[in-house]
Motif scaffolding. Structure first.
Motif, short mmCIF file in Angstrom:
data_model
loop_
_atom_site.label_atom_id
_atom_site.label_comp_id
_atom_site.label_asym_id
_atom_site.label_seq_id
_atom_site.Cartn_x
_atom_site.Cartn_y
_atom_site.Cartn_z
N LEU A 18 0.86 -1.18 0.00
CA LEU A 18 0.00 0.00 0.00
C LEU A 18 0.90 1.23 0.00
N GLN A 19 0.54 2.24 -0.80
CA GLN A 19 1.41 3.42 -0.91
C GLN A 19 0.60 4.69 -0.96
N ILE A 20 1.15 5.74 -0.35
CA ILE A 20 0.59 7.08 -0.45
C ILE A 20 1.73 8.00 -0.87
N GLN A 21 1.43 8.93 -1.80
CA GLN A 21 2.47 9.77 -2.36
C GLN A 21 1.95 11.19 -2.60
N PRO A 22 2.16 12.11 -1.65
CA PRO A 22 1.82 13.50 -1.91
C PRO A 22 2.84 14.13 -2.86
#
Length: 136
Positions: free
Chosen positions: A103-107
């Motif tokens: 799972l990844q989050i990238q602002p």
């Protein structure tokens, strides 16, 4: 009560010894590199993307890093032509809760300018996603 106190003290002593055995500091072998590179050409348009990233694997379940990115979009025909440029920065956090799931989050934040824009603009965005890890 005395046995409970001895048990709690032994527990904290074991944790303390375990923590002292672990080495702290930066480990170059935990660095990883990636990103994306793209080029698309036709008679009317051109798209170029360069976005390198570097990350650090803190433990088997969590990694984080950052990168830079540049995108160019150009279009031209008999009646008009225009171009857009995006230049920006990103950071990411990646969790691997199981061996086969990521799972990844990238602002991200980009500066956008182009031939038909009167002034440059700042464009923020957040990418959120997941994937399946298939070892080769």
């Amino acid at each position: 009560m005395k046995r409970l106190s001895i048990l709690i003290a032994a527990f904290f002593i074991c944790i303390s010894i375990s923590a002292q055995e672990q080495t702290s500091g930066f480990d170059r072998s935990k660095l990883f590199f990636g990103g994306s590179l793209g080029l698309s050409l036709s008679s009317n348009y051109t798209i170029v993307k360069i976005a390198p990233q570097v990350g650090y694997q803190f433990n088997p379940y969590f990694a984080a890093g950052g990168g830079v990115g540049y995108n160019y979009f150009g279009y031209s025909d008999h009646f008009s032509s225009w171009s857009l440029n995006y230049l920006g920065l990103n950071v990411f956090g990646r969790a691997t809760p199981t061996k086969y799931v990521a799972l990844q989050i990238q602002p991200e934040i980009y500066r956008m300018w182009g031939s038909h824009l009167s002034e440059s603009r700042v464009v923020p965005c957040v990418l959120v996603g997941g994937g399946i890890i298939l070892p080769t």
